[in-house]
Design a protein around this motif. Structure first.
Motif, mmCIF file in Angstrom:
data_model
loop_
_atom_site.group_PDB
_atom_site.id
_atom_site.type_symbol
_atom_site.label_atom_id
_atom_site.label_comp_id
_atom_site.label_asym_id
_atom_site.label_seq_id
_atom_site.Cartn_x
_atom_site.Cartn_y
_atom_site.Cartn_z
ATOM 1 N N MET A 1 -51.358 -26.291 -56.198
ATOM 2 C CA MET A 1 -50.879 -27.824 -56.278
ATOM 3 C C MET A 1 -52.392 -28.548 -56.453
ATOM 4 N N VAL A 2 -52.079 -29.805 -56.952
ATOM 5 C CA VAL A 2 -53.090 -30.512 -57.316
ATOM 6 C C VAL A 2 -52.561 -31.668 -57.032
ATOM 7 N N LEU A 3 -53.738 -32.555 -56.208
ATOM 8 C CA LEU A 3 -53.440 -34.010 -55.809
ATOM 9 C C LEU A 3 -54.698 -34.810 -56.372
ATOM 10 N N ILE A 4 -54.283 -35.927 -56.917
ATOM 11 C CA ILE A 4 -55.175 -36.826 -57.584
ATOM 12 C C ILE A 4 -54.961 -38.135 -56.967
ATOM 13 N N LEU A 5 -55.973 -38.485 -56.223
ATOM 14 C CA LEU A 5 -56.067 -39.777 -55.343
ATOM 15 C C LEU A 5 -56.945 -40.599 -55.897
ATOM 16 N N SER A 6 -56.721 -42.114 -55.708
ATOM 17 C CA SER A 6 -57.583 -43.109 -56.296
ATOM 18 C C SER A 6 -58.702 -43.004 -55.241
ATOM 19 N N LYS A 7 -59.774 -43.545 -55.767
ATOM 20 C CA LYS A 7 -61.063 -43.549 -54.953
ATOM 21 C C LYS A 7 -60.814 -44.392 -53.633
ATOM 22 N N ASP A 8 -59.920 -45.435 -53.362
ATOM 23 C CA ASP A 8 -59.650 -46.166 -52.002
ATOM 24 C C ASP A 8 -58.583 -45.523 -51.458
ATOM 25 N N GLY A 9 -58.059 -44.569 -51.721
ATOM 26 C CA GLY A 9 -56.857 -43.918 -51.229
ATOM 27 C C GLY A 9 -57.146 -43.004 -49.971
ATOM 28 N N ASN A 10 -56.210 -43.027 -48.937
ATOM 29 C CA ASN A 10 -56.444 -42.432 -47.590
ATOM 30 C C ASN A 10 -56.503 -40.855 -47.607
ATOM 31 N N LEU A 11 -57.816 -40.636 -47.903
ATOM 32 C CA LEU A 11 -58.020 -38.997 -48.049
ATOM 33 C C LEU A 11 -57.395 -38.113 -46.987
ATOM 34 N N ALA A 12 -57.806 -38.392 -45.643
ATOM 35 C CA ALA A 12 -57.229 -37.671 -44.573
ATOM 36 C C ALA A 12 -55.530 -37.396 -44.696
ATOM 37 N N MET A 13 -54.817 -38.518 -44.743
ATOM 38 C CA MET A 13 -53.580 -38.460 -44.983
ATOM 39 C C MET A 13 -53.049 -37.747 -46.359
ATOM 40 N N ALA A 14 -53.916 -37.872 -47.200
ATOM 41 C CA ALA A 14 -53.529 -37.102 -48.516
ATOM 42 C C ALA A 14 -53.507 -35.563 -48.266
ATOM 43 N N LYS A 15 -54.625 -35.225 -47.725
ATOM 44 C CA LYS A 15 -54.638 -33.862 -47.129
ATOM 45 C C LYS A 15 -53.588 -33.289 -46.191
ATOM 46 N N ILE A 16 -53.382 -34.080 -45.396
ATOM 47 C CA ILE A 16 -52.381 -33.638 -44.544
ATOM 48 C C ILE A 16 -51.026 -33.486 -45.127
ATOM 49 N N LYS A 17 -50.639 -34.556 -46.203
ATOM 50 C CA LYS A 17 -49.377 -34.531 -46.841
ATOM 51 C C LYS A 17 -49.398 -33.419 -47.938
ATOM 52 N N LEU A 18 -50.520 -33.084 -48.396
ATOM 53 C CA LEU A 18 -50.619 -31.951 -49.272
ATOM 54 C C LEU A 18 -50.309 -30.560 -48.743
ATOM 55 N N GLU A 19 -50.675 -30.421 -47.539
ATOM 56 C CA GLU A 19 -50.613 -29.286 -46.518
ATOM 57 C C GLU A 19 -48.803 -29.032 -46.246
ATOM 58 N N SER A 20 -48.362 -30.207 -45.978
ATOM 59 C CA SER A 20 -47.102 -30.166 -45.660
ATOM 60 C C SER A 20 -46.382 -29.811 -46.875
ATOM 61 N N VAL A 21 -46.501 -30.362 -48.228
ATOM 62 C CA VAL A 21 -45.702 -30.187 -49.145
ATOM 63 C C VAL A 21 -45.869 -29.059 -49.928
ATOM 64 N N ILE A 22 -47.011 -28.246 -49.874
ATOM 65 C CA ILE A 22 -47.237 -27.161 -50.454
ATOM 66 C C ILE A 22 -46.518 -26.015 -49.589
ATOM 67 N N HIS A 23 -46.246 -26.143 -48.367
ATOM 68 C CA HIS A 23 -45.652 -25.175 -47.578
ATOM 69 C C HIS A 23 -43.998 -25.411 -47.903
ATOM 70 N N GLU A 24 -43.653 -26.622 -47.828
ATOM 71 C CA GLU A 24 -42.399 -26.775 -48.264
ATOM 72 C C GLU A 24 -41.688 -26.315 -49.806
ATOM 73 N N ALA A 25 -42.785 -26.471 -50.681
ATOM 74 C CA ALA A 25 -42.525 -25.864 -52.206
ATOM 75 C C ALA A 25 -42.510 -24.149 -51.880
ATOM 76 N N ALA A 26 -43.278 -23.909 -51.177
ATOM 77 C CA ALA A 26 -43.352 -22.306 -51.128
ATOM 78 C C ALA A 26 -42.073 -21.474 -51.118
ATOM 79 N N ALA A 27 -41.056 -22.352 -50.274
ATOM 80 C CA ALA A 27 -39.895 -21.509 -50.321
ATOM 81 C C ALA A 27 -39.198 -21.428 -51.438
ATOM 82 N N ALA A 28 -39.381 -22.353 -52.481
ATOM 83 C CA ALA A 28 -38.883 -22.161 -53.837
ATOM 84 C C ALA A 28 -39.575 -20.982 -54.700
ATOM 85 N N PHE A 29 -40.566 -20.354 -54.143
ATOM 86 C CA PHE A 29 -41.289 -19.385 -54.873
ATOM 87 C C PHE A 29 -41.080 -17.983 -54.273
ATOM 88 N N ARG A 30 -40.243 -18.014 -53.132
ATOM 89 C CA ARG A 30 -40.288 -16.691 -52.374
ATOM 90 C C ARG A 30 -39.239 -15.898 -53.032
#
Length: 96
Positions: A67-96
């Motif tokens: 999964m790739v996340l592109i965030l603007s330079k002024d975006g909230n990097l910490a929140m983006a990393k947390i959200k990416l971790e959450s979303v990738i685990h949710e998406a994993a269920a569709a790939f099992r």
């Protein structure tokens, strides 16, 4: 952001992630899971989730996705990393 070629970014991330994993393994620090690029215009975070024991192989019944996340330079990097971790685990269920 205009001018971003998502397919090209995805292909590049798909190439970089396995190489970074091999490098971190050779460093004896364990298998890496995330590559982050801080560029003048954006942050690019590429994440690999591979539930298989061997990162070079996709095992039956185990999720393996990038999964790739592109965030603007002024975006909230910490929140983006947390959200990416959450979303990738949710998406994993569709790939099992």
């Amino acid at each position: 952001m205009s001018g971003i070629k998502l397919a090209e970014i995805g292909a590049l991330a798909n190439d970089v992630l396995p190489k970074a994993q091999k490098a971190s393994d050779l460093m004896n620090v364990g298998r890496g899971q995330v590559v982050r690029v801080d560029a003048p215009k954006a942050h690019v975070i590429a994440r690999c989730l591979n539930e298989s024991e061997d990162f070079a192989v996709t095992a039956a019944g185990k999720a393996h996705l990038h999964m790739v996340l592109i965030l603007s330079k002024d975006g909230n990097l910490a929140m983006a990393k947390i959200k990416l971790e959450s979303v990738i685990h949710e998406a994993a269920a569709a790939f099992r």
